[in-house]
Design a protein around this motif. Structure first.
Motif, short mmCIF file in Angstrom:
data_model
loop_
_atom_site.label_atom_id
_atom_site.label_comp_id
_atom_site.label_asym_id
_atom_site.label_seq_id
_atom_site.Cartn_x
_atom_site.Cartn_y
_atom_site.Cartn_z
N ALA A 1 0.82 -1.22 0.00
CA ALA A 1 0.00 0.00 0.00
C ALA A 1 0.85 1.26 0.00
N MET A 2 2.04 1.21 0.61
CA MET A 2 2.88 2.41 0.66
C MET A 2 3.45 2.79 -0.71
N ARG A 3 3.34 1.89 -1.69
CA ARG A 3 3.80 2.23 -3.03
C ARG A 3 2.78 3.06 -3.81
N ASN A 4 1.62 3.28 -3.24
CA ASN A 4 0.64 4.16 -3.87
C ASN A 4 0.99 5.61 -3.53
N VAL A 5 2.03 6.11 -4.18
CA VAL A 5 2.57 7.42 -3.84
C VAL A 5 2.00 8.49 -4.76
N VAL A 6 2.08 9.72 -4.30
CA VAL A 6 1.72 10.89 -5.10
C VAL A 6 2.98 11.38 -5.80
N ARG A 7 2.96 11.39 -7.12
CA ARG A 7 4.13 11.80 -7.90
C ARG A 7 3.96 13.25 -8.36
N ASP B 1 15.04 14.71 -9.36
CA ASP B 1 14.59 13.32 -9.33
C ASP B 1 14.58 12.78 -7.90
N THR B 2 15.44 13.31 -7.05
CA THR B 2 15.50 12.83 -5.66
C THR B 2 14.38 13.41 -4.80
N GLN B 3 13.55 14.29 -5.37
CA GLN B 3 12.42 14.85 -4.64
C GLN B 3 11.18 14.83 -5.52
N SER B 4 10.92 13.69 -6.14
CA SER B 4 9.87 13.62 -7.15
C SER B 4 8.59 12.95 -6.66
N ILE B 5 8.56 12.45 -5.43
CA ILE B 5 7.32 11.90 -4.88
C ILE B 5 7.06 12.54 -3.52
N MET B 6 5.79 12.51 -3.11
CA MET B 6 5.43 12.94 -1.77
C MET B 6 5.62 11.76 -0.83
N ARG B 7 6.17 12.01 0.35
CA ARG B 7 6.54 10.91 1.23
C ARG B 7 5.31 10.12 1.70
N PRO B 8 5.36 8.79 1.61
CA PRO B 8 4.24 7.98 2.08
C PRO B 8 4.38 7.59 3.55
N THR B 9 5.50 7.93 4.17
CA THR B 9 5.74 7.60 5.58
C THR B 9 6.77 8.57 6.14
N VAL C 1 1.91 13.04 5.85
CA VAL C 1 2.29 12.00 4.91
C VAL C 1 1.19 11.88 3.86
N TYR C 2 1.54 11.31 2.71
CA TYR C 2 0.66 11.36 1.55
C TYR C 2 0.55 9.97 0.92
N ARG C 3 -0.66 9.62 0.52
CA ARG C 3 -0.88 8.40 -0.24
C ARG C 3 -1.80 8.72 -1.42
N ALA C 4 -1.53 8.10 -2.55
CA ALA C 4 -2.40 8.28 -3.71
C ALA C 4 -3.74 7.62 -3.44
N THR C 5 -4.80 8.21 -3.98
CA THR C 5 -6.14 7.67 -3.80
C THR C 5 -6.56 6.88 -5.03
N GLY C 6 -7.65 6.16 -4.92
CA GLY C 6 -8.15 5.38 -6.04
C GLY C 6 -8.71 6.26 -7.14
N ALA C 7 -8.96 5.65 -8.27
CA ALA C 7 -9.43 6.40 -9.44
C ALA C 7 -10.79 7.04 -9.21
#
Length: 817
Positions: free
Chosen positions: A549-555, A562-570, A598-604
């Motif tokens: 589930a933690m791989r559902n990140v906000v890009r 490139d080293t700051q291209s996603i929002m942290r999931p934890t 912290v941020y997680r991507a949501t479903g479609a």
């Protein structure tokens, strides 16, 4: 942006010193970041001299003994000055520093004996005055160097004339922070207009009003624009009989003070015109433009061009190039190419001034890692009208400083003037927004000073927006802002909004968050603040499976890198980064916490862009206390971090528990889920050795909880319980149980069987060994009994003790003898 004050005062000269100008500009929205001094600290002692005679030095082959007429500045006849410049000669008019003068580096000149000859001053080179870079010879003042300048002496100055009357050898320089919505202030004249509006001082006419060039078609050159969406306007003029050489001292001095390095007269003219008007220019050697035709087009993916800095740049289809018959010759809006640059033998110049799409220039600049004075202006959105402003200024200078002859006509491609925008400014709306009335006459005066045109309307003014402000001023409230900042935001009365009985207070969730942070700080942990951005590689370093589930990140669509291209999931990533940094510098003991989002991507089908929640994370490694002679300090492990979690949750009076559960980044068998009833709050455990090793850490433990969920289960009010009036009765109980029975289950069973008089149960000792048998352990329980109205005896609590023993027997337990 650096603006020399002497240059600024040529267009607007209020009777204010530099500090007062700085204050007025800053208060009206044009922030002055710093004030610098360029050139000599004090103009006293710097004069014009006339070389009467030059003789060899009697004791030095490379020195000359010069007799110099300094006029009234010398007092008693000519001065003797020893000079080492190879170009000094009789009859020259030169710049002289007399004894007592202070040089730009702070050196104070004195009479000095050089190889036996007393020198009464110094004949100066331009780099010694910081008005140029040339130091190979002295600065010679003649009609050629002076007549084209803004002072336009018209004749060689007389000996003794203060040098500051001839050349800008000293000036204060304003370093301005120009906001992205004000590209009209990226030129000296634009800043002068702001100063005029802010102070009421007279504004000189626009320097581009007298254009020596002409309109119409141009023979011998052609321009085609294939992408008008990225190039709204492209203008060009041709100049014949151009003489390439150094710029006159006044021009080089202006550029140096503004932070530009002089190169040659043509390039310097393009930079000067850009600094004055805000519009960048580029000069092509027309004889090096293959086919005498320029084509503005999108670049092709993988296409390469060598720019003026000598680097080969790889382009893509989102960039724009200027082409000739042999291929790309410059990157639009960023930098010219080496193939068509102006050279010492150039005699024909094609001067290009164009408007480029701002976002496109910004993207190309970021993509190529190429930022220039031109790109920093184009990316903010210049207006097509500015092209001819720069052409007019540059044409005059090409004639004056290069002896050039402008060819008839001006190439002007792909532009149709836009209709001026008219906005209604209502007097009542000004009063409503600002809270105070501003007289209509004052509003009109302010707007006209800023180049707006205003006509009376029934309820205010109909205001015509000037072309250079069309992207910035689009609404009535924008006009009100202009009125407010010039009339003086500092003059608006300070008032508090009506509260209508409202009282500010923290919400329950805010109080829980603060209490959680305070609890960790009280336990001696240090708070850190990490980036909300993270690198994608964090997910692999945490050993997360592909479907975790933690791989559902906000890009991010436009990451800083490139080293700051996603929002942290934890929060674990930033805690580990901070721990690695501090352990490498301060030793292996670390105890830190972070409170952040912290941020997680949501479903479609989720309307939210992302699931954001506030978390609290704790990480400990090494010893938890300083070393002592009394006992070895406790080390970071599962139980140490669980004790911190206990301190936090018990302080908030949350009914919670932990149950074994695995996470990829936690040690198998030393990790658990944190529960409040059926609600999952977070995790607690020791880090997996591979994860700890990836951050160069030893044994490390951590927990993280969702503060929002914690607030939902934490009681908003804690009821008061009176202190007991009678003592408690404590009894100890040792029970042997299978290893598989967790202590939490033992305590829960004892609590359930003990009844109302059982106040507390805790484990105070654990034993495993031969005496209890393999696969079993002994837990020592402390039972605390209390009655509200009397002191209990052993006989009173015996029934409760028997029930507890029976309940523990159901778990496979037996009393230890």
């Amino acid at each position: 942006m650096r603006v020399p004050l002497t240059w600024l005062r040529e267009y607007c000269d209020p009777p204010l010193d530099v500090r007062a100008i700085e204050q007025r500009l800053t208060l009206t929205g044009t922030k002055v970041e710093a004030i610098h001094r360029h050139g000599v600290p004090d103009v006293e002692g710097f004069v014009v001299g006339h070389v009467l005679d030059v003789q060899p030095h009697p004791d030095a082959d490379r020195l000359r003994v010069c007799t110099v007429d300094l006029g009234a500045a010398q007092g008693e006849g000519p001065a003797t000055i020893v000079c080492g410049a190879p170009n000094v000669a009789t009859g020259q008019t030169v710049a002289v520093a007399q004894p007592g003068a202070v040089m730009p580096d702070g050196t104070k000149l004195e009479r000095a004996k050089l190889r036996g000859v007393v020198s009464e001053g110094m004949i100066l080179a331009e780099n010694e005055l910081e008005i140029g870079t040339g130091g190979e010879g002295i600065l010679v003042l003649d009609e050629l160097t002076l007549d084209a300048g803004p002072r336009r002496c018209g004749a060689v100055p007389r000996p003794g004339t203060p040098l500051a009357d001839v050349l800008p050898i000293a000036t204060d320089v304003l370093e301005l922070e120009i906001t992205p919505n004000r590209p009209d202030c990226l030129g000296v004249y634009g800043v002068a207009r702001e100063l005029h509006a802010a102070t009421g001082a007279t504004l000189a006419p626009e320097p581009w009003l007298a254009d020596p060039g002409s309109a119409g078609s141009v023979d011998g050159a052609q321009v085609v624009v294939e992408c008008p969406d990225l190039c709204p306007r492209f203008t060009a003029r041709v100049f014949e009989n151009v003489s390439i050489g150094p710029s006159p001292p006044w021009l080089k001095a202006r550029l140096m003070a503004a932070g530009q390095r002089p190169i040659n007269n043509v390039v310097d003219i393009t930079n000067y015109a850009m600094l004055l008007t805000g519009q960048p220019l580029h000069a092509f050697d027309l004889d090096r433009v293959a086919g005498a035709k320029l084509t503005v087009r999108r670049a092709r993916d993988g296409e390469q061009l060598q720019t003026l800095d000598g680097q080969a740049r790889e382009l893509d289809s989102e960039m724009v190039v200027i082409d000739d018959a042999d291929g790309p010759t410059s990157i639009a809006g960023l930098m010219g190419g080496a193939r068509s640059e102006v050279a010492p033998d150039t005699t024909r110049v094609l001067l290009e001034v164009a408007t480029w799409d701002g976002p496109g220039i910004h993207r190309a600049s970021w993509r190529l890692g190429l930022r220039s004075e031109a790109s920093s202006r184009f990316e903010k959105g210049l207006q097509p009208e500015q092209c001819m402003h720069a052409q007019a200024v540059a044409t005059r200078l090409m004639i004056d400083c290069c002896g050039a002859q402008p060819a008839a006509g001006t190439i002007d491609v792909a532009w149709e003037p836009a209709a001026p925008q008219v906005l209604r400014l209502r007097e009542a709306r000004v009063r409503a927004i600002l809270g105070v009335p501003v007289a209509m006459q004052r509003q009109t005066e302010i707007l006209r000073a800023l180049d707006f045109a205003g006509e009376p309307a029934p309820d205010g003014l109909d205001v015509t927006v000037p072309p250079l402000r069309r992207d910035d001023v689009t609404r009535e409230v924008d006009l009100i802002e202009e009125v407010a900042r010039i009339d003086g935001v500092d003059r608006l009365p300070a008032t508090l909004p009506a509260r209508r009985g409202a009282a500010g207070m923290l919400t329950h969730a805010q109080r829980v968050r603060r209490a959680a942070e305070d609890a960790m700080a009280a336990r001696g942990l240090h708070e850190i603040v990490g980036w909300s951005f993270a690198e994608p590689g964090l997910l692999d370093r945490l050993l997360l499976a592909g479907d975790h589930a933690m791989r559902n990140v906000v890009r991010l669509e436009n990451p800083l890198s490139d080293t700051q291209s996603i929002m942290r999931p934890t929060l674990l990533g930033s805690l580990l980064d901070a721990a690695q940094h501090n352990v490498a510098r301060n030793g292996p003991d670390i105890a830190i916490f972070e409170s952040g989002t912290v941020y997680r991507a949501t479903g479609a089908h989720d309307e939210r862009a992302a699931d954001e929640h506030h978390g609290l994370g704790v990480l400990v490694s090494g010893s938890l206390a300083p070393r002592s002679w009394r006992a070895a300090p406790a080390q970071a492990d599962f139980f140490a971090v669980k004790a911190l979690l206990t301190a936090l949750l018990d302080q908030l009076h949350v009914d919670w528990s932990v149950q074994p559960r695995t996470w990829p980044f936690l040690h198998p068998g030393r990790s658990a889920v944190v529960l409040a009833g059926e609600q999952t709050l977070g995790f607690v455990g020791e880090l997996h050795p591979l994860v700890a090793g990836a951050w160069d850490l030893q044994r490390t433990a951590a927990f993280a909880i969702d503060v929002g969920k914690l607030a939902a289960v934490a009681p908003e009010a804690i009821p008061f319980v009176a202190f007991p009036a009678v003592p408690s009765l404590r009894q100890d109980l040792a029970v042997i149980l299978p290893d598989a029975v967790p202590a939490a289950q033992v305590i829960a069973s004892a609590r359930g069987a003990g009844g109302e008089t059982l106040q507390d149960v805790s484990v105070f000792d654990v034993y495993a060994g031969e005496q209890v048998g393999e696969g079993r352990r002994s837990l020592a329980l402390a039972l605390s009994f209390r009655s509200a109205d009397r002191t209990l005896t052993d006989e009173d609590v015996a029934p409760a003790r028997e029930r507890i023993v029976a309940a523990l027997g159901e778990l496979g337990g037996e009393l230890r003898g």
